[in-house]
Scaffold this active site. Sequence first.
Site, PDB file in Angstrom:
ATOM      1  NE  ARG A 179      57.139  -2.297 -18.983  1.00  0.00           N
ATOM      2  CZ  ARG A 179      55.983  -2.678 -18.970  1.00  0.00           C
ATOM      3  NH1 ARG A 179      54.949  -3.514 -18.958  1.00  0.00           N
ATOM      4  NH2 ARG A 179      55.768  -1.780 -17.355  1.00  0.00           N
TER       5      ARG A 179
ATOM      6  CB  ALA B  86      55.696   2.538 -13.952  1.00  0.00           C
TER       7      ALA B  86
ATOM      8  CD  GLU C  86      51.328  -0.743  -9.519  1.00  0.00           C
ATOM      9  OE1 GLU C  86      52.236  -1.383  -9.708  1.00  0.00           O
ATOM     10  OE2 GLU C  86      50.361  -1.142 -10.080  1.00  0.00           O
TER      11      GLU C  86
ATOM     12  CD  GLU D 273      55.963  -2.833 -10.993  1.00  0.00           C
ATOM     13  OE1 GLU D 273      55.003  -2.413 -11.666  1.00  0.00           O
ATOM     14  OE2 GLU D 273      56.875  -2.192 -10.486  1.00  0.00           O
TER      15      GLU D 273
ATOM     16  CD  GLU E  56      53.724  -6.611 -11.901  1.00  0.00           C
ATOM     17  OE1 GLU E  56      53.978  -5.152 -12.773  1.00  0.00           O
ATOM     18  OE2 GLU E  56      53.888  -6.737 -10.890  1.00  0.00           O
TER      19      GLU E  56
END
Lengths: 168, 168
Positions: free
Chosen positions: B56, B68, B84, B88, B132
Amino acid sequence: MNVRPDTTRTVYDGKLLDVVVEEWNGREREIVVHPGSTAIVAVDGEGCVTLVRQLREPARAELLELPAGTLEEGESPLESARRELAEEVGLRGGSWSELGVFYTTPGFCNERMHVFLAKGVECGSANPEADEQLEVVRWHVSELADRLADLKDAKTIAGLSLFLRSQT
Amino acid sequence: MNVRPDTTRTVYDGKLLDVVVEEWNGREREIVVHPGSTAIVAVDGEGCVTLVRQLREPARAELLELPAGTLEEGESPLESARRELAEEVGLRGGSWSELGVFYTTPGFCNERMHVFLAKGVECGSANPEADEQLEVVRWHVSELADRLADLKDAKTIAGLSLFLRSQT
């Protein structure tokens, strides 16, 4: 691990917060820069936790929350929390410890919040800022678990849950 | 109660978020405008909840969080959460219900997060966005209460607490 951006530029320089755009290995990140904050689970001699209900303009609604505030320049989290609790709701004294530290919304904001427990606080006179209209609400510790799902503020749900967990 | 500002001006117009300055009865409020978001407590057939560890950038650290994401234009919260979770971490199916809705940091931001429970999800293949880098971590439901205090993300502490409370 590289935990610094390659470049940073400020795209908004505000009063409470700034926005920066950072480049991380070729990817851009838009980040809200915040000074950090505190929230307090204050338990009085009658076994009640003090909450505050106030208009939150971003939510267009009144929300019920733990007393909380923003860190001021040069202040430690504990100093800030003691000041906020006295100013907002007039609670002083007590035995203080830290329940936890968390990010409020780490996908796009660096706000880091320290949550404290203050046990055995005593009533004094509050001195809220002129633009803070607060209603003080007290919930007995025995009611908290059943009421968690009524709350609409993440720090309050998280802070009370950490408190309840610390009591077991 | 007046729950609209007297005036609003946009002071930063960004990609993910904007900043507006609103006037409320003569007081200025600096507000981050966010599209809203979802988080998911996904429980699989072995009684484990899936978490993700990822860098992050705002926190300069890797954090362990519930899956999330941000609402996309025209998407309902439930549609967004299902998308999501599949993208993810590759989890699909399951029986869905809403655990709660909360503001992540309502003092200065309008981000409203819907938290869903997805029971009985099944593994498929994940398809995270190119930027990601996720590590998937599974915690058994029986471990969650003891591990709450290890978490550093408010939505994850709040969401797991609402889940644990819903099971009692």
